[in-house]
Design a protein around this motif. Structure first.
Motif, mmCIF file in Angstrom:
data_model
loop_
_atom_site.group_PDB
_atom_site.id
_atom_site.type_symbol
_atom_site.label_atom_id
_atom_site.label_comp_id
_atom_site.label_asym_id
_atom_site.label_seq_id
_atom_site.Cartn_x
_atom_site.Cartn_y
_atom_site.Cartn_z
ATOM 1 N N PRO A 1 44.324 37.899 52.795
ATOM 2 C CA PRO A 1 44.457 38.470 51.278
ATOM 3 C C PRO A 1 44.417 37.263 50.212
ATOM 4 C CG PRO A 1 46.062 39.377 52.652
ATOM 5 C CD PRO A 1 45.315 38.325 53.362
ATOM 6 N N VAL A 2 44.804 36.220 50.378
ATOM 7 C CA VAL A 2 44.913 35.430 49.310
ATOM 8 C C VAL A 2 43.533 34.795 49.264
ATOM 9 C CG1 VAL A 2 45.872 33.009 48.771
ATOM 10 C CG2 VAL A 2 47.509 34.566 49.469
ATOM 11 N N CYS A 3 42.913 34.356 50.431
ATOM 12 C CA CYS A 3 41.489 33.872 50.450
ATOM 13 C C CYS A 3 40.667 35.127 49.375
ATOM 14 C CB CYS A 3 41.089 33.768 51.758
ATOM 15 S SG CYS A 3 41.823 32.566 52.724
ATOM 16 N N ILE A 4 40.946 36.131 49.617
ATOM 17 C CA ILE A 4 40.025 37.128 49.029
ATOM 18 C C ILE A 4 40.431 37.228 47.572
ATOM 19 C CG2 ILE A 4 39.481 39.548 48.746
ATOM 20 C CD1 ILE A 4 39.960 40.012 51.640
ATOM 21 N N ILE A 5 41.880 37.138 47.186
ATOM 22 C CA ILE A 5 42.280 37.101 45.920
ATOM 23 C C ILE A 5 41.586 35.938 45.289
ATOM 24 C CG2 ILE A 5 44.213 36.819 44.522
ATOM 25 C CD1 ILE A 5 45.810 38.848 46.450
ATOM 26 N N SER A 6 41.842 34.645 45.837
ATOM 27 C CA SER A 6 41.559 33.509 45.018
ATOM 28 C C SER A 6 39.927 33.505 45.074
ATOM 29 C CB SER A 6 41.570 32.252 46.258
ATOM 30 O OG SER A 6 43.232 32.231 46.539
ATOM 31 N N TYR A 7 39.049 33.822 45.634
ATOM 32 C CA TYR A 7 37.716 34.097 45.485
ATOM 33 C C TYR A 7 37.356 34.889 44.335
ATOM 34 C CZ TYR A 7 32.609 35.184 46.052
ATOM 35 O OH TYR A 7 31.482 35.390 45.955
ATOM 36 N N CYS A 8 37.949 36.100 44.465
ATOM 37 C CA CYS A 8 37.574 36.977 43.313
ATOM 38 C C CYS A 8 38.291 36.414 42.008
ATOM 39 C CB CYS A 8 38.447 38.294 43.571
ATOM 40 S SG CYS A 8 37.603 39.243 44.852
ATOM 41 N N THR A 9 39.351 35.882 41.964
ATOM 42 C CA THR A 9 39.992 35.254 40.654
ATOM 43 C C THR A 9 39.286 33.892 40.163
ATOM 44 O OG1 THR A 9 42.213 35.671 41.611
ATOM 45 C CG2 THR A 9 42.055 33.966 39.909
ATOM 46 N N VAL A 10 38.576 33.050 41.025
ATOM 47 C CA VAL A 10 37.661 32.178 40.417
ATOM 48 C C VAL A 10 36.589 32.679 39.872
ATOM 49 C CG1 VAL A 10 36.036 30.365 41.144
ATOM 50 C CG2 VAL A 10 38.199 30.554 42.267
ATOM 51 N N LYS A 11 35.755 33.759 40.353
ATOM 52 C CA LYS A 11 34.692 34.602 39.854
ATOM 53 C C LYS A 11 34.938 35.286 38.474
ATOM 54 C CE LYS A 11 31.864 33.336 43.115
ATOM 55 N NZ LYS A 11 30.612 32.450 42.681
ATOM 56 N N ILE A 12 36.126 35.784 38.589
ATOM 57 C CA ILE A 12 36.736 36.339 37.388
ATOM 58 C C ILE A 12 36.951 35.465 36.134
ATOM 59 C CG2 ILE A 12 38.990 37.581 36.386
ATOM 60 C CD1 ILE A 12 39.018 38.932 38.963
ATOM 61 N N VAL A 13 37.613 34.352 36.379
ATOM 62 C CA VAL A 13 37.859 33.340 35.379
ATOM 63 C C VAL A 13 36.590 32.719 34.844
ATOM 64 C CG1 VAL A 13 38.553 31.071 34.919
ATOM 65 C CG2 VAL A 13 39.891 32.520 36.330
ATOM 66 N N GLN A 14 35.437 32.510 35.647
ATOM 67 C CA GLN A 14 34.247 32.243 35.388
ATOM 68 C C GLN A 14 33.522 33.188 34.633
ATOM 69 O OE1 GLN A 14 32.243 31.150 39.056
ATOM 70 N NE2 GLN A 14 32.928 29.291 39.250
ATOM 71 N N ALA A 15 33.781 34.579 34.876
ATOM 72 C CA ALA A 15 32.978 35.521 33.978
ATOM 73 C C ALA A 15 33.629 35.599 32.837
ATOM 74 C CB ALA A 15 33.457 36.828 34.596
ATOM 75 N N LEU A 16 34.955 35.370 32.495
ATOM 76 C CA LEU A 16 35.527 35.409 31.356
ATOM 77 C C LEU A 16 35.439 34.365 30.274
ATOM 78 C CD1 LEU A 16 39.361 36.603 32.369
ATOM 79 C CD2 LEU A 16 37.760 37.800 31.516
ATOM 80 N N LYS A 17 34.987 33.213 30.793
ATOM 81 C CA LYS A 17 34.515 31.973 30.219
ATOM 82 C C LYS A 17 32.992 32.215 29.508
ATOM 83 C CE LYS A 17 37.319 28.400 32.311
ATOM 84 N NZ LYS A 17 37.293 27.231 33.159
ATOM 85 N N ASP B 1 38.631 44.916 42.437
ATOM 86 C CA ASP B 1 38.077 45.854 41.281
ATOM 87 C C ASP B 1 37.835 45.221 39.913
ATOM 88 O OD1 ASP B 1 38.174 48.628 39.657
ATOM 89 O OD2 ASP B 1 39.457 47.690 38.768
ATOM 90 N N ARG B 2 38.700 44.186 39.824
ATOM 91 C CA ARG B 2 38.317 43.189 38.467
ATOM 92 C C ARG B 2 37.177 42.566 38.739
ATOM 93 N NH1 ARG B 2 39.345 45.291 34.609
ATOM 94 N NH2 ARG B 2 39.189 47.091 35.718
ATOM 95 N N TYR B 3 36.949 41.934 40.075
ATOM 96 C CA TYR B 3 35.625 41.263 40.177
ATOM 97 C C TYR B 3 34.429 42.016 40.207
ATOM 98 C CZ TYR B 3 32.069 39.160 43.380
ATOM 99 O OH TYR B 3 31.011 38.609 43.827
ATOM 100 N N VAL B 4 34.423 43.269 40.666
ATOM 101 C CA VAL B 4 33.353 44.242 40.528
ATOM 102 C C VAL B 4 33.233 44.523 38.806
ATOM 103 C CG1 VAL B 4 32.168 46.586 40.946
ATOM 104 C CG2 VAL B 4 33.706 45.262 42.707
ATOM 105 N N ALA B 5 34.160 44.708 38.173
ATOM 106 C CA ALA B 5 34.041 44.931 36.923
ATOM 107 C C ALA B 5 33.380 44.115 36.027
ATOM 108 C CB ALA B 5 35.353 45.376 36.195
#
Length: 330
Positions: free
Chosen positions: A200-216, A121-125
């Motif tokens: 789950p960790v692979c999915i979460i890690s991918y989303c987290t990396v993209k989220i951090v990139q978006a926040l930057k 959800d955070r990744y999509v948002a």
């Protein structure tokens, strides 16, 4: 005092032996985790359910996560009583042996996948707000939660099949344990680790990396507004990191033990390994009690809901004094 030496959070007891520890060393941490988990998750559910405004998509996921953590924490007193009174001598029958461990397995798995939904959800948002924004609707979130509960039930089926109350003459006790050969044990643990942690960790890690990139990306931050998506995103990142820290040691040690039982690795079981297994198991359980604490400390949106619900100026002022209250990404 005895402690299990195989895959607990299923309340498993080793067929090969038990570890003698002081009663309070095993019992007190379990009861503390249970009390914190029950009180904290009940509080979270009350805030989400009693608040006047409808829950957002992320809050729907968090409320289901709280429900799964609450059920998991509620099961721990039974295990604690089992330790205190019976020293792992299971006296509750084979049916309850299966059902009790099925509930623990199911809710542990569901907790993991609710976090996956939260990260998606955070990744999509943040990463695809325009092209996939319509996917972030409450009705789709509720459907996703139903699917997760169903998947958790499916993952618990092997527990129902293989978990049995079995009498061990050497110990003069009946243990509620998993009964299969070394190869089947490896398959069982490997499947559980793959679907309940690795994927789950692979999915979460991918989303987290993209989220951090978006926040930057400052342009994206200005587009979304710092006080909307990013408050929830920071909370999500903290909860995800806490999940990995709490569960990774347990799964790594469980895989190691499965490889030893299957005789792929040398079975060099020791008392220290048993102690680490107990510590890592309690750390995994602690994640269910930790999440509600993180909501209050890190989640400004959640604190605002609490303030609106209680409508107490002093209470709200105390909440706003948390260090994270004035940070940009709170």
């Amino acid at each position: 005092m005895t402690l299990p030496t195989t895959s607990v959070p299923e309340n498993s007891t080793s067929d090969s032996g038990v570890l003698d520890l002081d009663l309070y060393t095993a019992l007190v941490p379990l009861l503390i985790i249970s009390i914190l988990g029950i009180v904290g998750n009940v509080f979270v559910l009350l805030v989400f359910c009693l608040h006047k405004k409808a829950c957002t998509v992320a809050e729907i996921y968090f409320s289901n996560l709280a429900a799964a953590d609450l059920v998991l924490a509620s099961c721990l007193p039974i295990w604690a009583a089992h330790i205190a009174d019976n020293k792992f001598n299971w006296t509750f029958g084979s049916v309850l042996c299966k059902l009790y461990n099925m509930v623990i397995k199911m809710n542990a798995c569901c907790s993991t996948y609710f976090l996956v939904l939260v990260s998606i959800d955070r990744y999509v948002a943040l990463v695809h707000p325009m092209s996939h924004g319509r996917m972030r609707r409450p009705k789709y979130a509720k459907l996703g939660c139903v699917l997760v509960w169903g998947f958790g039930l499916l993952m618990s089926v092997p527990t129902i099949v293989y978990r049995k109350a079995k009498y061990h003459p050497d110990h003069n006790a009946t243990y509620c344990s998993l009964n299969y050969t070394g190869t089947h044990h490896l398959i069982f643990v490997g499947k559980y680790a793959l679907f309940s942690f690795i994927i789950p960790v692979c999915i979460i890690s991918y989303c987290t990396v993209k989220i951090v990139q978006a926040l930057k990306n400052k342009a994206m931050l200005r587009f979304h507004g710092e006080d909307t998506e990013n408050k929830a995103t920071f909370l999500v990142l903290v909860v995800l990191v806490a999940f990995i820290i709490c569960w990774a040691p347990y799964f790594l040690l469980s895989i190691l033990e499965a490889l030893q039982i299957a005789e792929i690795l040398e079975n060099d079981s020791s008392e220290m390994q048993d102690i680490f297994h107990t510590i890592f198991t309690y750390l995994a359980f602690f994640n269910s009690a930790l999440n509600p604490i993180l909501y209050v400390i890190v989640g400004k949106n959640f604190r605002e809901k609490v303030c609106e619900l209680f409508q107490s100026g002093r209470f709200c002022a105390d909440l706003e004094n948390f260090p994270c209250s004035r940070t940009r990404l709170d």
